[in-house]
Design an enzyme around this catalytic site. Sequence first.
Site: not given
Ligand SMILES: Nc1nc2c(c(=O)[nH]1)N[C@@H](CN(C=O)c1ccc(C(=O)N[C@@H](CCC(=O)O)C(=O)O)cc1)CN2
Length: 285
Positions: A229
């Site tokens: 983000d």
């Molecule tokens: N490299 C990046 N990847 C992603 C970004 C980014 O900015 N850089 N944005 C996200 C979207 N997002 C918020 O907008 C977001 C998505 C997921 C998470 C999170 O903590 N996910 C957990 C798993 C959650 C689940 O399985 O439901 C995780 O990945 O461990 C935070 C923010 C999309 N990707």
Amino acid sequence: MTYPNSLVLTLACPDTVGIVAAVAATIADHGGNITESAQYGDPDSGTHFMRVAFKGPAGLDEDRFRDIFTPVAERFGMAWRVRDVRRKQRVMILVSKMDHCLVDLLYRWKTGQLPMDVTSIVSNHRDHESHAVQAGLPFHYLPVTKETKLERETELFQIFKDEKVELGILARYMQVLSDGLSAKLSGRCINIHHSFLPSFKGANPYSRAHERGVKLIGATAHYVTTDLDEGPIIEQETERVDHAMTIDEFVAIGRGIEARVLARGVKFHLEDRVLINKNRTVVFR
Ligand SMILES: Nc1nc2c(c(=O)[nH]1)N[C@@H](CN(C=O)c1ccc(C(=O)N[C@@H](CCC(=O)O)C(=O)O)cc1)CN2
């Protein structure tokens, strides 16, 4: 005079005298007719950014202009691109559980509001496969666990290449992309974050905003980078909320904001109106 070609030129280069004149003269000298032009000189980075849309006579197409403009671009040290605006960019949409942004993008695509060719829908859940079937699109189901994350990302990037995708849209795709994949998708992957960044980065921004007692909530479309983000912001919008509202009401209001902001951000990108300026953007709206 007929103008069968419709081109858009975008460029960035060290700021100096004569850039606009040189660009305009090159287009005019080859019979091009400029229909829209915008430029910005960034005093901080000393970089000049420019977008020029122009009509070309017979023979002045994308490839011919590229040959003509290369020496000019080299003279000014430009990073540049010219594109035929009639060729729609190939777009992959990624989604997890929440489908409001996906449905909104598909409707705007179907009604011609977004100049794109959607190649497929990708998800780590099967919940929204029906939207792909209804839209006549391939659906790629890539379930992600901690153990399979990198293997799934390899499959995802292979699909990205196989479908010759030019833009990936994270339409509430809730998996953090690895540093490796984010780097490969640099400048060609847009995420919608459900907060008014830089506030409430990461997961569950609505409940954290509610806990904080904010009076405005919002959404942010940004390019995906390795830092969660933190990518260059393309578009944002806010709406007023108040003390009497619940988290669920924040989420409900947020759905509309997210869909509008993502659609505008994607449209600006598809129309070559966004130029990346280090960790920021220049948007010629
Ligand atoms: N490299 C990046 N990847 C992603 C970004 C980014 O900015 N850089 N944005 C996200 C979207 N997002 C918020 O907008 C977001 C998505 C997921 C998470 C999170 O903590 N996910 C957990 C798993 C959650 C689940 O399985 O439901 C995780 O990945 O461990 C935070 C923010 C999309 N990707």
